[in-house]
Write an enzyme that holds these catalytic residues in place. Structure first.
Site, PDB file in Angstrom:
ATOM      1  N   GLY A 150     -26.966  34.781  40.051  1.00  0.00           N
ATOM      2  CA  GLY A 150     -27.804  35.562  40.959  1.00  0.00           C
ATOM      3  C   GLY A 150     -28.013  34.918  42.317  1.00  0.00           C
ATOM      4  CB  SER A 205     -18.902  25.039  38.338  1.00  0.00           C
ATOM      5  OG  SER A 205     -19.289  25.386  39.643  1.00  0.00           O
ATOM      6  CG  LEU A 207     -29.343  28.202  39.648  1.00  0.00           C
ATOM      7  CD1 LEU A 207     -30.841  28.319  39.939  1.00  0.00           C
ATOM      8  CD2 LEU A 207     -29.102  27.600  38.265  1.00  0.00           C
TER       9      LEU A 207
END
Length: 201
Positions: free
Chosen positions: A39, A110, A37
């Site tokens: 962060g 991705s 994700l």
């Protein structure tokens, strides 16, 4: 995207092979694919590993999501279709860098398993190393280094992974890292040990 390659376009074999370049650099070319994700710490860990490998005299190149969207993929948005094309182009670019004998580090959200599998299919067995940076979304959202989660929650950004667009976790990654539990240096150490075990370096 439609394949427009005609039969008049023929692959040209070069005099210097991938194996020649690998021997010259005393390393095995591969692609280290960081997924997770926003962060999660993908780019941070990838950059630290890149620096560590450089200090060891290894030949590397780092492809980062934001940087690539400033050039190669600046014409793409964040719809599902554009995300697929984004990863396709990165996979092809990564393959070219690895053909030059380099250890390639790619840090991209991705989000789709099929896209990561597509990139994996470009490489021979063992040369695509999937690194799942599995930092929990609540930690990622607390960090929110670019303020993207806040904008997504406010509806100012659409198709944001983890909020209104899915993230499909890797089924069988080569290694899992959680930057909420381990420091960047610890993650880099784990990755270097993996590369040594795989005889990449």
């Amino acid at each position: 995207m439609e394949n427009t390659t005609s039969k008049e376009v023929v692959w040209h074999a070069h005099g210097v092979s991938r194996e020649d370049r690998s021997r010259q650099k005393s390393q095995k070319p591969c692609l280290l694919w960081f997924t997770g994700l926003s962060g999660a710490g993908k780019s941070t860990v990838a950059n630290a590993l890149d620096c560590a490998l450089f200090e060891q005299g290894k030949h590397t190149f780092l492809l980062d999501g934001d940087n690539v969207r400033h050039g190669l993929n600046k014409d793409l948005g964040f719809s599902d279709a554009d995300r697929v094309e984004n990863i396709r182009r990165i996979g092809e670019a990564s393959k070219l860098f690895s053909d030059a004998g380099l250890i390639v580090l790619s840090a991209f959200i991705s989000p789709f398993i099929s896209d990561r599998q597509m990139v994996r299919s470009l490489f021979t067995a063992g040369e695509f190393i999937e690194i799942f940076v599995s930092t929990p979304i609540d930690v990622c959202e607390q960090r929110d280094p670019k303020g993207l989660y806040k904008k997504a929650r406010a509806g100012k950004i659409k198709y944001f992974t983890g909020i209104d667009s899915d993230y499909e976790e890797p089924v069988n990654p080569d290694i899992i890292l959680d930057t909420s539990k381990h420091s960047v240096d610890e993650c880099v150490e784990e990755l270097i040990e993996l590369l040594k075990a795989r005889k990449i370096i």
